[in-house]
Every structure is written in structure tokens, then in C-alpha cells.
Design an enzyme around this catalytic site. Structure first.
Site, PDB file in Angstrom:
ATOM      1  N   GLY A  42      34.031  69.402  47.853  1.00 17.60           N
ATOM      2  CA  GLY A  42      33.939  70.496  48.812  1.00 17.60           C
ATOM      3  C   GLY A  42      33.276  71.771  48.326  1.00 17.60           C
ATOM      4  O   GLY A  42      32.761  72.542  49.121  1.00 17.60           O
ATOM      5  N   ASP A  98      36.463  75.454  46.984  1.00 16.95           N
ATOM      6  CA  ASP A  98      36.154  75.719  48.381  1.00 16.95           C
ATOM      7  C   ASP A  98      37.326  76.419  49.070  1.00 16.95           C
ATOM      8  O   ASP A  98      37.164  77.423  49.739  1.00 16.95           O
ATOM      9  CB  ASP A  98      35.785  74.412  49.115  1.00 16.95           C
ATOM     10  CG  ASP A  98      36.776  73.275  48.857  1.00 16.95           C
ATOM     11  OD1 ASP A  98      37.757  73.466  48.097  1.00 16.95           O
ATOM     12  OD2 ASP A  98      36.575  72.177  49.411  1.00 16.95           O
ATOM     13  N   ASP A 101      44.769  75.734  49.428  1.00 18.43           N
ATOM     14  CA  ASP A 101      45.629  75.463  50.577  1.00 18.43           C
ATOM     15  C   ASP A 101      47.075  75.473  50.089  1.00 18.43           C
ATOM     16  O   ASP A 101      47.712  76.516  50.032  1.00 18.43           O
ATOM     17  CB  ASP A 101      45.181  74.095  51.127  1.00 18.43           C
ATOM     18  CG  ASP A 101      45.858  73.683  52.402  1.00 18.43           C
ATOM     19  OD1 ASP A 101      46.255  74.568  53.176  1.00 18.43           O
ATOM     20  OD2 ASP A 101      45.991  72.468  52.640  1.00 18.43           O
ATOM     21  N   GLY A 103      47.775  74.941  47.016  1.00 15.05           N
ATOM     22  CA  GLY A 103      47.663  75.465  45.641  1.00 15.05           C
ATOM     23  C   GLY A 103      47.931  74.399  44.586  1.00 15.05           C
ATOM     24  O   GLY A 103      47.729  74.645  43.390  1.00 15.05           O
ATOM     25  N   THR A 105      46.454  71.485  43.803  1.00 10.47           N
ATOM     26  CA  THR A 105      45.301  70.976  43.052  1.00 10.47           C
ATOM     27  C   THR A 105      44.938  71.932  41.915  1.00 10.47           C
ATOM     28  O   THR A 105      44.800  71.533  40.765  1.00 10.47           O
ATOM     29  CB  THR A 105      44.081  70.806  43.993  1.00 10.47           C
ATOM     30  OG1 THR A 105      44.458  69.949  45.061  1.00 10.47           O
ATOM     31  CG2 THR A 105      42.876  70.240  43.266  1.00 10.47           C
ATOM     32  N   LEU A 106      44.818  73.197  42.266  1.00  8.92           N
ATOM     33  CA  LEU A 106      44.390  74.178  41.276  1.00  8.92           C
ATOM     34  C   LEU A 106      45.441  74.395  40.191  1.00  8.92           C
ATOM     35  O   LEU A 106      45.095  74.528  39.006  1.00  8.92           O
ATOM     36  CB  LEU A 106      44.091  75.495  41.996  1.00  8.92           C
ATOM     37  CG  LEU A 106      43.029  76.356  41.387  1.00  8.92           C
ATOM     38  CD1 LEU A 106      41.787  75.572  41.027  1.00  8.92           C
ATOM     39  CD2 LEU A 106      42.663  77.461  42.367  1.00  8.92           C
ATOM     40  N   LYS A 129      44.351  79.807  52.287  1.00 13.08           N
ATOM     41  CA  LYS A 129      45.244  79.671  53.452  1.00 13.08           C
ATOM     42  C   LYS A 129      46.662  79.957  52.983  1.00 13.08           C
ATOM     43  O   LYS A 129      47.410  79.039  52.652  1.00 13.08           O
ATOM     44  CB  LYS A 129      45.199  78.212  53.907  1.00 13.08           C
ATOM     45  CG  LYS A 129      44.432  77.957  55.171  1.00 13.08           C
ATOM     46  CD  LYS A 129      44.741  76.549  55.642  1.00 13.08           C
ATOM     47  CE  LYS A 129      43.506  75.706  55.705  1.00 13.08           C
ATOM     48  NZ  LYS A 129      43.804  74.321  56.102  1.00 13.08           N
ATOM     49  N   ASP A 157      34.651  69.057  54.594  1.00 20.17           N
ATOM     50  CA  ASP A 157      34.432  67.918  55.494  1.00 20.17           C
ATOM     51  C   ASP A 157      35.680  67.544  56.280  1.00 20.17           C
ATOM     52  O   ASP A 157      36.783  67.975  55.970  1.00 20.17           O
ATOM     53  CB  ASP A 157      34.041  66.683  54.673  1.00 20.17           C
ATOM     54  CG  ASP A 157      35.233  66.093  53.928  1.00 20.17           C
ATOM     55  OD1 ASP A 157      35.966  66.876  53.282  1.00 20.17           O
ATOM     56  OD2 ASP A 157      35.459  64.878  54.018  1.00 20.17           O
ATOM     57  N   ARG A 163      29.837  68.575  56.150  1.00 20.23           N
ATOM     58  CA  ARG A 163      29.650  69.340  54.916  1.00 20.23           C
ATOM     59  C   ARG A 163      28.381  70.193  54.965  1.00 20.23           C
ATOM     60  O   ARG A 163      28.269  71.202  54.289  1.00 20.23           O
ATOM     61  CB  ARG A 163      29.533  68.392  53.708  1.00 20.23           C
ATOM     62  CG  ARG A 163      30.821  67.670  53.346  1.00 20.23           C
ATOM     63  CD  ARG A 163      30.704  67.064  51.964  1.00 20.23           C
ATOM     64  NE  ARG A 163      31.695  66.043  51.706  1.00 20.23           N
ATOM     65  CZ  ARG A 163      32.930  66.271  51.264  1.00 20.23           C
ATOM     66  NH1 ARG A 163      33.340  67.507  51.051  1.00 20.23           N
ATOM     67  NH2 ARG A 163      33.763  65.277  51.039  1.00 20.23           N
TER      68      ARG A 163
END
Ligand code: 5GP
Length: 174
Positions: A42, A98, A101, A103, A105-106, A129, A157, A163
Site C-alpha cells: 500500500g 500508507d 489503523d 496499529g 502491524t507497525l 484512523k 486497494d 491502487r
């Protein structure tokens, strides 16, 4: 069922904000070399635009991640599908995301990267978000805070579609 895309953030708004973020990053790192870590897929559009807005010696790395989750919700269990091409020990790392959301993943990526002993790790995300946050992650450079809507475009996407839209939009179905 037909689909329309409602523009949430226009191409012009994105361009202006990316320029500001680039200037802010340039000023804060002074002339230190920087490694941009583009979190695929993304972030690919944002990362190339951001890279051109930063006036520093930099290199770009691409990190492929897959998040196991139910539907559009990420689980926080992140699998690396494509790793960096070089070690990052003693380097200044800037994750380019990108959207943050939940959090998860990060938070996971920051933990993982700490073991590689970079000099510093910061985060630049185009979107945030906050309504859906499940863990707190500090976003050092943020483009826009958005409401809790599923967005597409500018790299983002839905089932690999949209995308290539030059703006951030919301899918409307009727
Ligand atoms: P997090 O772990 O913060 O919940 O997940 C972040 C990832 O979920 C993003 O990098 C992105 O791939 C995906 N994601 C979260 N929200 C959205 C959204 O509104 N639209 C799209 N297309 N992807 C999203």
C-alpha cells in the site's frame, strides 16, 4: 451493484501535504543519511512521492508484509514476505506507511527492527484512523487523520483494485 468512489482527500491536498512532510523530514534529519523503508504494497505510491520531496542522501528499501486477519481487520501477526536488501545497523530508519489503523502491524515491525540495532526508528504515515487503534504507536510524521471509513486509492486497494487512483477515496455501493 455499481461502485462509485467518493473523493475524501484530493490529489492537490495530498501533493501539498507530501511536500510539507518532505520539508519537515529534511529539516529534522539535517544532512544525515536516511533509509526509507516502504511497507508494501500500500505504501508504494506515497513512498516514491515522499522520497522526491526529501532533500537528503537516502536509500529506499522495500519490505513485504502479510498480515493474517479476518477480512479487513489486521490481526497483528505479521509475516515478512520480502526482507530488506541490506543490514540497517547504525542507520536512521524511517518506516513509510500508507495507513495506521489498529496499529498492530507497525508495533510488530518496530519490535522486529529493534533487534537489528538501527541508530533510530521513526514512522511516517500518510493516514491515521485513531478510532480503531488497538495499540499505541507513535507516528512521527503524519499526513492526515481520517474518520473510520475504509479508504482506497494512492496505493491503497480493495482486493487489489484502485491502487492507481491519484486521490484517497471511499467506495460507495448502490
Ligand atoms: P493495522 O495493523 O494498523 O491495522 O493495519 C495497517 C494495514 O491495514 C495498512 O497498511 C493497510 O494495508 C490496511 N488497511 C487499514 N485500513 C485500511 C483502509 O481503510 N483501506 C485499505 N485499503 N487498507 C487498509
Amino acid at each position: 451493484m455499481s461502485e462509485r468512489i467518493h473523493v475524501m482527500i484530493s490529489e492537490e491536498q495530498i501533493r501539498a501535504r507530501v511536500k510539507e512532510l518532505g520539508a519537515q523530514i529534511t529539516a529534522e534529519y539535517k544532512d544525515r543519511p536516511l533509509v526509507l523503508v516502504c511497507v508494501l504494497k500500500g505504501s508504494f505510491v506515497f513512498a516514491v512521492d515522499l522520497a522526491r520531496a526529501i532533500d537528503l542522501p537516502l536509500r529506499i528499501e522495500f519490505l513485504g508484509v502479510r498480515s493474517y486477519g479476518e477480512g479487513t481487520e489486521s490481526s497483528g501477526v505479521v509475516q515478512i514476505t520480502q526482507d530488506l536488501s541490506r543490514p540497517i545497523a547504525s542507520e536512521d530508519i524511517l518506516f513509510v506507511e500508507d495507513i495506521v489503523d489498529t496499529g498492530l502491524t507497525l508495533a510488530h515491525l518496530k519490535d522486529l527492527f529493534r533487534t537489528r540495532q538501527p541508530r533510530s526508528v521513526k514512522v511516517c504515515s500518510l493516514l491515521h484512523k485513531p478510532a480503531r487503534a488497538r495499540v499505541e504507536v507513535n507516528i512521527d510524521y503524519l499526513g492526515f487523520t481520517i474518520e473510520d471509513k475504509f479508504v482506497v486509492g494512492y496505493g491503497l486497494d480493495v482486493a487489489e483494485k484502485y491502487r492507481n487512483l491519484p486521490f484517497i477515496g471511499v467506495v460507495e455501493r448502490d
